[in-house]
Each structure stands twice: as structure tokens, then as C-alpha cells.
Design a protein around this motif. Structure first.
Motif, PDB file in Angstrom:
ATOM      1  N   ILE A   1       0.829  -1.215   0.000  1.00  0.00           N
ATOM      2  CA  ILE A   1       0.000   0.000   0.000  1.00  0.00           C
ATOM      3  C   ILE A   1       0.864   1.267   0.000  1.00  0.00           C
ATOM      4  CG2 ILE A   1      -1.840   1.260   1.170  1.00  0.00           C
ATOM      5  CD1 ILE A   1      -2.701  -1.445   0.012  1.00  0.00           C
ATOM      6  N   ILE A   2       1.757   1.402   0.953  1.00  0.00           N
ATOM      7  CA  ILE A   2       2.507   2.651   1.118  1.00  0.00           C
ATOM      8  C   ILE A   2       3.551   2.816   0.028  1.00  0.00           C
ATOM      9  CG2 ILE A   2       3.964   3.979   2.696  1.00  0.00           C
ATOM     10  CD1 ILE A   2       1.069   3.692   3.590  1.00  0.00           C
ATOM     11  N   GLU A   3       4.294   1.766  -0.231  1.00  0.00           N
ATOM     12  CA  GLU A   3       5.368   1.899  -1.224  1.00  0.00           C
ATOM     13  C   GLU A   3       4.849   2.084  -2.637  1.00  0.00           C
ATOM     14  OE1 GLU A   3       7.906  -1.442  -0.797  1.00  0.00           O
ATOM     15  OE2 GLU A   3       8.711  -0.811   1.157  1.00  0.00           O
ATOM     16  N   THR A   4       3.629   1.659  -2.908  1.00  0.00           N
ATOM     17  CA  THR A   4       3.066   1.837  -4.255  1.00  0.00           C
ATOM     18  C   THR A   4       2.323   3.150  -4.417  1.00  0.00           C
ATOM     19  OG1 THR A   4       1.085   0.619  -3.573  1.00  0.00           O
ATOM     20  CG2 THR A   4       2.865  -0.643  -4.584  1.00  0.00           C
ATOM     21  N   ASN A   5       2.145   3.896  -3.319  1.00  0.00           N
ATOM     22  CA  ASN A   5       1.412   5.167  -3.375  1.00  0.00           C
ATOM     23  C   ASN A   5       2.414   6.305  -3.526  1.00  0.00           C
ATOM     24  OD1 ASN A   5      -0.323   7.333  -3.091  1.00  0.00           O
ATOM     25  ND2 ASN A   5      -1.448   6.430  -1.377  1.00  0.00           N
ATOM     26  N   GLU A   6       2.208   7.139  -4.526  1.00  0.00           N
ATOM     27  CA  GLU A   6       3.131   8.242  -4.792  1.00  0.00           C
ATOM     28  C   GLU A   6       2.700   9.550  -4.149  1.00  0.00           C
ATOM     29  OE1 GLU A   6       3.409   8.485  -8.996  1.00  0.00           O
ATOM     30  OE2 GLU A   6       4.398   6.509  -9.235  1.00  0.00           O
ATOM     31  N   ASN A   7       1.523   9.607  -3.582  1.00  0.00           N
ATOM     32  CA  ASN A   7       1.028  10.841  -2.978  1.00  0.00           C
ATOM     33  C   ASN A   7       1.541  10.928  -1.541  1.00  0.00           C
ATOM     34  OD1 ASN A   7      -0.728  12.818  -1.664  1.00  0.00           O
ATOM     35  ND2 ASN A   7      -1.963  12.711  -3.548  1.00  0.00           N
ATOM     36  N   GLU A   8       2.390  11.923  -1.268  1.00  0.00           N
ATOM     37  CA  GLU A   8       2.989  12.048   0.051  1.00  0.00           C
ATOM     38  C   GLU A   8       1.961  12.423   1.115  1.00  0.00           C
ATOM     39  OE1 GLU A   8       5.989  11.330   1.053  1.00  0.00           O
ATOM     40  OE2 GLU A   8       6.589  10.693  -0.952  1.00  0.00           O
ATOM     41  N   PHE A   9       0.980  13.230   0.760  1.00  0.00           N
ATOM     42  CA  PHE A   9      -0.035  13.653   1.739  1.00  0.00           C
ATOM     43  C   PHE A   9      -0.842  12.450   2.234  1.00  0.00           C
ATOM     44  CE2 PHE A   9      -4.355  15.237   2.677  1.00  0.00           C
ATOM     45  CZ  PHE A   9      -4.042  16.122   3.702  1.00  0.00           C
ATOM     46  N   GLU A  10      -1.240  11.601   1.304  1.00  0.00           N
ATOM     47  CA  GLU A  10      -2.003  10.416   1.685  1.00  0.00           C
ATOM     48  C   GLU A  10      -1.136   9.423   2.461  1.00  0.00           C
ATOM     49  OE1 GLU A  10      -3.696   8.783  -1.818  1.00  0.00           O
ATOM     50  OE2 GLU A  10      -5.061  10.475  -2.187  1.00  0.00           O
TER      51      GLU A  10
END
Length: 489
Positions: free
Chosen positions: A408-417
């Protein structure tokens, strides 16, 4: 001149009857005493008859029986008469008395042989009085017991005999059937008649009668709750207070739950409506006069929808702007409220429904590990697991944090989320904190975490989260909570 005492106007008139009875017993009774005794007997007989008539009237009868006389004698504390009953007709016989041939009627007493009476069989002992109780219905469901009719027998009965007067759609069965028959005669279509009859048979028919006051109350409350007028905010608060405190609303509970479910389904883009529906659920749960146990399984889909739905509120394409970030936070606040309601319901009804907690835990974990779900679903799943208790956090969440971070985290590029989710996980782990109380507390805090503990922490939750925890001021308390009962930190 006749010196005799005047005749009394009693049942025993003339009073010679008393004198004859006294003479038969060998008692010389004066006329005055005979008169007074006759009047006293008359009074006693009147008293017994009046009380007997009362027993007759209370028994809803118009015929006075010997049992009424016996009951009256018992009430007056007089020994009742024995040997008289009214089950057999009286057999009168006629005889001639005296030289003049006066007719006299008398009751023929049957002679009973004593030996025959002794040798005959004794009557059967009557059965002892017993009571048996069984459940006709439990929360509207009829249990399968021998005293209740079988479901097949009930289905074979017509709806009117079952007590159903209206369908779940609110249509009257009788008028609907009459209108259908009239239309069929006009159109002359046999196929439509067969289809209509089949539909009427397959529809579950119930009888639920609401008073006009309850219908008016429901309509007014629903109108206020869905209103977007700021001027009606006070009325909305009054309606929620009424749902929370007023007794006598149990008949409206299924209607309010259906209303909440419909609004959540149709108004997922309206944040205000969703918050109001959660407030309605909270008010119903807090109302102590409402028995809400049968409706828990109807409430859970509503709460889980607001907790794990992909999209709540308006669609946000980019969270880089400050306006969109505030909008996302408002959507997450709905999920926070839903998580609080989930914890509240499980705390109240978890003991009644033993499968409720594990089923919800599996649902939350499945949503948490699904990489296709957006940040809202991930955030709601984390909050739900957090409110399920420390045991669920240690057994379910911590064991899956390493996989969750990679997918989940490593595949998400949005820093805010990413920051929102990571901070949420940190708050959940901080809930497990174990503080040291004692004289050596300051000395223990100065010591660094050993390399052995760090390696075990990395193995348990992964390297990125381990570094984040070690950077916190209360890192030792958090680590101690994660490994509480396993190793000493």
C-alpha cells in the motif's frame, strides 16, 4: 273474637308450619315465639337466595342451581347440604293421603344396596393440574416446536386468514385483489391474471399497523433530517434528541433503519447527510427504551459502508491543493465517526452476537490488505481495527503491517495520503504503549534500544516503520507494548 296472632307475610306463612315442626319434636312453642321464629327463618332464606342469585349472575347463567346454594352457604359459614345435585332429573311420585283422597306428590328415593356400593370399582383419580408454556414467537420468528403449526401449513392458508391486511409495499390486499379482478374482466387477458396471482402469492405479507401520530412523527422527523436549510438546524437537533430520549418509538425502528440505509446508498456524495445518518444511528443506539438487538445486522452494513466505501463525498482527483486536502479531511471525519459507532455497537451487542466481532475483523483486514482500495478505505480499516481493542491490534494488525506497507505505502506516490496512513498506524501502535513506573524509570529511559530488539522489531513490522518508531520520543514504550509478554525491553 279471635285472639290468634296475625299471620306473617313470609315464606313460612302461616306460622303454623313452625308450630307443627315444634310439635313433632315434642316442644310446646307459644304462638308469639313461633311467629318470631318464622320471620327469622324467612330472613335467613332471603339472605341465602340473594347470595345464590349473585353466584348465578356472575356465572353468566339464568338458571339457579344447587351449586349456587352450596356456595352461598359456604360464604355465610353455614354447613352446606350434601346429597343434592341437579345432574339427574327429579322423579316425583303421586299418592293419596287421608280419607278425603288428598293428592300428595313426593320425590322417590332410590334404594342403594350397601354391599353393591362397597364392591363397585373406585372412580379414576383425576389428573393433577399442570401448566405448560411454550414460545409462540420470538422476535417475530416462530420456533419449531410441536405446539406451533408447521410453516407449510401456514403458507397454505390464504393471506386474510393469516391476519395479513397489507403487503410490504403498503397496498391493501383486498382492494388490490378486487381492482385486479376488475381490470382483468375489462381487458380479458388470462396471462396477466395468472402473473398477478403468482406475484401476490410470492410476496411476503406482513401486518404492521401504525397509528396516525406515529406516521406524522416519522414524516416530520425524516423531513427535518434530510433538509439542507440552515434555519432548520435547531429542528434537526430537536429531532435527534427526541430519537435519543423519547419512549414509544419501537414500532418505528425498522422504518428509521430502512430510511438510513436508503439515504446512505443514494447520498454517498453528500457529507452532511452521511453525518446526519450516523447521528440517527447513535441516537437509536443510545435510546434505552428501544430493544435494538434484532436490528444490529441491519445497522452493520450502513456503518461498514461509511467506514470502508471507496468514495465518500465529492470526487477528489488531486490532493496537492490545500482546498482538496481540507475536503479529504472532511471525508475522513465521516469514517472516524463511523469507526466510533462501530466500536460502540460491538461493545454493547458483542456479547449477544458472538460472531459479530470476528466477522467484522475479517472484513476490516480484507479491506486493509486490498491494494486496489483508495486511501479512504485504508484509513477506515485502520480506524476500525484500532477500535476493536488491543488484542486485535497485536494479533491481526501488527502481524500484517510489513505486507501492508509494501503493498500500500510503497506503491502510493502521494505524500499527503502516505503521511495520513503512516501517522494513523503510529497512533494505533502508541495505543499499545506500556510505561515503566518505578525508581529506575529515568535510568531506563536513558538507555538505547539494543540491536537485538531492533532486529526483532524490523522482523516484526518492517524496516521503514521500525525507523519511524525509533525516532519517536516514546519509542521504548511503543516497542515494549508491541513485544509485551514476549521479551523484556
Amino acid at each position: 273474637m279471635d285472639a290468634r296472632v296475625p299471620l306473617s307475610h313470609s315464606l313460612w306463612s302461616p306460622y303454623d308450619t313452625v308450630k307443627d315442626a315444634a310439635d313433632s319434636l315434642g316442644i310446646n312453642l307459644p304462638d308469639e315465639a313461633a311467629k318470631n321464629l318464622a320471620m327469622d327463618v324467612e330472613y335467613r332464606i332471603h339472605e341465602i337466595l340473594e347470595l345464590s342469585i349473585k353466584f348465578m349472575r356472575h356465572s353468566k347463567r339464568k338458571l339457579l342451581t344447587t351449586s349456587d346454594i352450596s356456595q352461598a352457604l359456604k360464604v355465610l359459614n353455614v354447613e352446606p347440604l350434601y346429597g343434592y345435585d341437579n345432574f339427574q332429573p327429579l322423579d316425583f311420585k303421586e299418592t293419596m293421603v287421608g280419607a278425603g283422597g288428598q293428592t300428595l306428590y313426593y320425590i322417590d328415593d332410590h334404594e342403594i344396596e350397601f354391599e353393591k356400593l362397597i364392591n363397585q370399582e373406585l372412580p379414576k383419580v383425576p389428573r393433577q393440574t399442570t401448566f405448560t408454556a411454550h414460545w409462540l414467537a420470538v422476535e417475530g420468528v416462530q420456533p419449531m416446536v410441536p405446539q406451533n403449526p408447521l410453516p407449510q401449513d401456514i403458507k397454505n392458508l390464504p393471506p386474510i386468514m393469516r391476519g395479513a391486511t397489507s403487503s410490504i409495499l403498503g397496498n391493501d390486499i383486498l382492494s388490490l385483489a378486487n381492482n385486479t379482478t376488475t381490470d382483468e374482466k375489462k381487458e380479458g387477458k388470462d396471462e396477466k391474471k395468472k402473473t398477478t396471482d403468482k406475484e401476490l402469492q410470492n410476496k411476503p405479507l406482513v401486518k404492521h399497523v401504525l397509528s396516525k401520530e406515529l406516521k406524522l412523527y416519522f414524516d416530520k422527523v425524516v423531513e427535518v433530517l434530510v433538509s439542507q436549510d440552515p434555519e432548520k438546524e435547531n429542528l434537526k437537533n430537536a429531532a435527534l434528541t427526541s430519537l435519543k430520549n423519547d419512549p414509544g418509538l419501537h414500532q418505528l425502528v425498522p422504518y428509521f433503519i430502512q430510511f438510513v440505509a436508503e439515504q446512505i446508498t443514494n447520498q454517498l456524495r453528500n457529507i452532511n447527510i452521511l453525518m446526519t445518518m450516523l447521528e440517527v444511528i447513535s441516537a437509536l443506539v443510545d435510546n434505552k427504551t428501544i430493544f435494538l438487538d434484532p436490528y444490529v445486522h441491519a445497522l452493520m452494513p450502513c456503518i461498514l459502508t461509511l467506514l470502508l466505501a471507496k468514495r465518500i463525498g465529492p470526487i477528489i482527483k488531486d490532493t496537492d491543493s490545500e482546498e482538496n486536502q481540507h475536503l479529504l479531511e472532511s471525508q475522513l471525519s465521516v469514517r472516524e465517526f463511523a469507526a466510533i459507532m462501530l466500536e460502540h455497537i460491538i461493545k454493547i451487542y458483542g456479547n449477544s452476537y458472538t460472531t459479530l466481532r470476528p466477522r467484522i475483523t475479517r472484513t476490516l483486514l480484507k479491506a486493509l490488505l486490498d491494494s486496489t482500495k483508495p486511501i479512504g478505505t485504508q484509513y477506515g480499516a485502520l480506524l476500525g481495527l484500532k477500535n476493536m481493542g488491543n488484542e486485535v491490534i497485536k494479533l491481526v494488525l501488527i502481524g500484517n503491517l510489513k505486507i501492508w506497507y509494501k503493498t500500500i505505502i510503497e506503491t502510493n506516490e502521494n505524500e499527503f495520503e502516505k503521511n495520513i496512513l503512516i501517522n494513523t498506524v503510529l497512533e494505533i501502535l502508541r495505543k499499545l504503549k506500556v510505561e515503566i513506573k518505578g525508581a529506575d524509570e529515568d535510568e531506563d529511559m536513558d538507555k538505547d534500544v539494543s540491536e537485538d530488539i531492533k532486529s526483532k522489531l524490523i522482523e516484526r513490522i518492517g524496516e521503514p516503520l521500525s525507523k519511524l518508531i525509533l525516532e519517536q520520543d516514546d519509542s521504548k514504550e511503543i516497542i515494549r507494548g508491541i513485544f509485551f509478554g514476549e521479551i523484556s525491553v
